[in-house]
Design an enzyme around this catalytic site. Structure first.
Site, mmCIF file in Angstrom:
data_model
loop_
_atom_site.group_PDB
_atom_site.id
_atom_site.type_symbol
_atom_site.label_atom_id
_atom_site.label_comp_id
_atom_site.label_asym_id
_atom_site.label_seq_id
_atom_site.Cartn_x
_atom_site.Cartn_y
_atom_site.Cartn_z
ATOM 1 N N GLU A 177 0.797 -1.225 0.000
ATOM 2 C CA GLU A 177 0.000 0.000 0.000
ATOM 3 C C GLU A 177 0.832 1.280 0.000
ATOM 4 O O GLU A 177 0.449 2.262 -0.635
ATOM 5 C CB GLU A 177 -0.938 0.016 1.227
ATOM 6 C CG GLU A 177 -2.020 -1.050 1.216
ATOM 7 C CD GLU A 177 -3.090 -0.789 0.172
ATOM 8 O OE1 GLU A 177 -3.145 0.334 -0.363
ATOM 9 O OE2 GLU A 177 -3.868 -1.719 -0.121
ATOM 10 N N SER A 237 -37.620 -28.349 -22.943
ATOM 11 C CA SER A 237 -38.618 -27.853 -23.892
ATOM 12 C C SER A 237 -39.039 -26.411 -23.644
ATOM 13 O O SER A 237 -39.692 -25.812 -24.504
ATOM 14 C CB SER A 237 -39.862 -28.756 -23.853
ATOM 15 O OG SER A 237 -39.548 -30.043 -24.333
#
Length: 695
Positions: A109, A379
């Protein structure tokens, strides 16, 4: 205790610029402007930073923002979830935090933390130069102190004005506190995801131990999370979290905080992460999780702001419909069932998600199956095939194919496909499209896709909102490629909305704690299919509720016009259907793809019917509006020709204008009474009915 080292300057690496190709220069007119903007911005930043450092004594630090819970509201303003109602934070002293975590945090950082005075002028200048050259805000360059200042006093908007304020507060923090005090505040303040703030809370949540007992490997994992608490979460994205952990270890190696042997050993030592704690009961938990994900990943809301910024998120959820969905699911399964389910409902007119159930028990499993893309729709995919064929005018409702075992050849006759009907049941005669849809005849569906082409069907699926991978093969007609319930609901919504697609919406508006609107949705519809095609498809899909249809058993439960389609595979049961104001997709199956029993294969349709009537019980029935470009005529169901008065069971069928049959039925002929009257009054009843429904 491993001593902390204050970082010195690092020797620059040789760049070997002579071996690199020169980058093309920007257009000559832009280059001077960019340079001037860059130098002007740098000058402003330097002056502002110097001013903040020189005159910071004139103003005291503001009071840090008090965390407030964010509320998720339904469409009527009722609270359905509260985020971070109790912030998980356990402040500890710096001495009680593992030195490995401190070193890892500084390495990844802010490597020059002990050298700068709150603002890294070199890093800030570099970021400003990149921003101006690219005319965007792509560089961060925030020091650890600046991050602390932002978390305590500012928003997370990426603007230069915020950056200046951030620099001011950072300088003031450096004047007021020692470096170790700032580091301690930072490690107690930073957000590590899943509601955990600070190293101690994060260590206990992820590893079940105190922060002082973290190993090098665990520290590297933890130090990598704050850059993107959601993206680098080991629970949500374990692969990305692991890559980030290696990045942190490499940073520690570069700063000489660890040796290569230590880095290698830590890379092999993968931390064991604890499961997340169970969340308390709340309304629509699967939907609330989805809203959080959309806010962070799509709308760019900072996760810390989302959890403790006191936001108000107004959603599209209808709690009455949500309760109807949950009750229908509960009634649809035996107690302690091992089956799973998903239900999602949306308003096809505007895309508003009205209800969402992602499983039988959120407490036991938080996985939202509404978005699972591992389920074959069977389907229930066929309407997309038939809508494509209708639009291309390859088939009409009167088109007939023989229902019998059939071999299909494709790929220049090099491949063979042998589909079969469920339980090997066939009509063994020619059937119409309506009959094929009602009985879910597979042979008719494959004949249709062979006529129109799988590529055209895929194109329609994409237009309707299907994004999952598909292949241009005949089996596509039978729904053999997995899609999610969310995709199926989106696709059917186009039929319900007369051919127009509206993207699904969950969030209507986001406001901050002061009522300022941070985001507001503006839904709009896009025509993706002719209204006439959507209407004819809808009329055909209503046949599944007729006698002999696959959803006939639930027809009595529904008291309004409705269209839909069942879908069944060995391990999946579906029903997707809609009215003019609501579309819903229901899936039933096992998480691991286990085969369904005969009774379980029929659970989806009753859940759909139960939900639909419960959700719309306060709304009067409405029919689907008929658009221009369609015509309804009576036909003989046995041959698809125009019905005569002699036809025993004529049916009213809807066609696209120009595709309706023109020949009269030659099988049954006219009734004698009509023959006698036709000369006197100009025609029989069937001719009048032919004209009555023409648009």
């Amino acid at each position: 205790m491993i001593p902390l080292r204050r970082y010195g300057r690092r020797c620059p690496m040789h760049s070997h610029q002579e071996n690199k190709p020169r980058k093309p220069r920007a257009p000559w007119r832009l280059e001077p402007l960019r340079k001037r903007l860059a130098w002007f911005t740098l000058a402003c930043l330097v002056v502002a930073t110097a001013g903040s450092i020189a005159f910071h004594r004139l103003g005291a630090l503001p009071t840090g923002a008090v965390p407030q819970s964010t509320q998720i509201l339904d469409s009527e303003g009722t609270v359905i979830a509260t985020l971070a109602g109790g912030v998980n934070r356990r402040p500890v002293k710096l001495a009680d935090i593992s030195p490995w975590l401190v070193k890892a945090t500084l390495a990844v950082e802010d490597r020059r933390f002990y050298e700068h005075s709150g603002v890294d002028v070199r890093g800030l200048a570099r970021a400003a130069w990149v921003d101006v050259r690219h005319l965007s805000k792509r560089e961060g360059a925030s020091t650890l102190t600046q991050q602390l200042a932002r978390n305590l006093y500012l928003s997370h908007q990426r603007t230069w004005s915020r950056k200046l304020k951030e620099a001011w507060y950072a300088a003031r923090l450096e004047q007021t506190y020692s470096k170790d005090e700032i580091l301690q505040m930072y490690l107690n303040q930073i957000y590590y995801g899943h509601g955990a703030y600070g190293a101690e809370a994060a260590a206990r949540m992820y590893f079940g131990k105190s922060a002082k007992d973290l190993t090098l490997s665990e520290s590297a994992l933890l130090a990598g999370i704050p850059k993107g608490p959601r993206y680098y979460s080991p629970h949500l994205h374990p692969a990305e979290a692991e890559k980030r952990r290696h990045t942190v270890l490499q940073a520690m190696l570069e700063t000489k905080e660890i040796t290569r042997e230590q880095a290698t050993a830590a890379s092999r030592d993968k931390p064991v992460v604890k499961p997340l704690p169970e969340e308390p009961d709340r309304n629509a938990p699967y939907f609330a999780d989805y809203v959080k994900r959309i806010a962070v990943e799509r709308l760019g809301i900072d996760e810390r702001l989302l959890n403790e910024g006191g936001l108000s998120i107004t959603t599209t959820l209808d709690m009455n419909m949500q309760r109807a969905a949950e009750e229908a699911v509960k009634r649809g399964f035996p107690k302690d069932s091992q089956l799973q389910t998903a239900l999602v409902a949306m308003d096809p007119r505007n895309g508003y998600i009205k209800a969402m159930v992602g499983g039988l028990s959120y407490k036991r499993n938080q996985y939202n199956r509404v978005f699972a893309t591992t389920r074959q729709p069977g389907s229930s995919f066929k309407p997309i095939v038939y809508a494509t064929a209708l639009e291309q005018r390859v088939v009409t409702p009167s088109t007939r194919f023989r229902s019998e075992p059939t071999i299909f050849y494709y790929d220049n006759n090099r491949e063979i496909y042998r589909p079969s009907n469920f339980n090997d049941r066939y009509f063994n005669t020619e059937i119409s499209l309506r009959q094929a849809i009602a009985a879910s005849d597979n042979i008719y569906a494959v004949n249709t896709i062979m006529q129109v082409g799988p590529e055209e069907v895929m194109s329609t699926a994409r237009r309707l909102g299907i994004t999952s991978p598909l292949k241009a093969v005949p089996s596509l007609a039978l729904g053999t490629f997995p899609v999610s319930p969310f995709e199926m609901a989106s696709a059917y919504s186009v039929f319900a909305n007369g051919g127009s697609k509206t993207s699904a919406l969950a969030i209507l508006r986001i406001q901050d704690r002061d009522g300022k609107v941070l985001y507001e949705a503006h839904p709009h519809s896009t025509p993706v299919m002719p209204p006439s095609v959507a209407y004819v498809t809808t009329r055909l899909l209503q046949s599944v509720f007729d006698a002999g249809g696959t959803a006939h058993r639930v027809a009595g439960m529904i008291k309004r016009p409705v269209a839909g389609k069942t879908g069944t595979t060995d391990s999946d049961a579906w029903f997707v259907g809609y009215t003019p104001e609501l579309t819903a997709a229901v899936w039933v199956g096992y998480d691991r793809g286990r085969s369904l029993g005969s009774g379980d294969a029929h659970r989806a349709a009753p859940i759909f019917a139960d939900f639909l009537e419960g959700a719309l019980k306060e709304k009067p029935p409405t029919d689907f509006p008929m658009p221009e470009g369609v015509v309804s005529v009576y036909v003989d169901p046995g041959n698809g020709m125009l019905a005569t008065s002699g036809c025993p069971k004529p049916v009213l069928e809807t066609f696209l204008v120009g595709t309706e049959p023109t020949e009269m039925c030659s099988v049954h002929g006219e009734a004698e009474a009509d023959k006698e009257s036709s000369g006197a009054n100009g025609g029989g009843w069937w001719k009048k009915m032919r004209r009555m429904w023409h648009w």
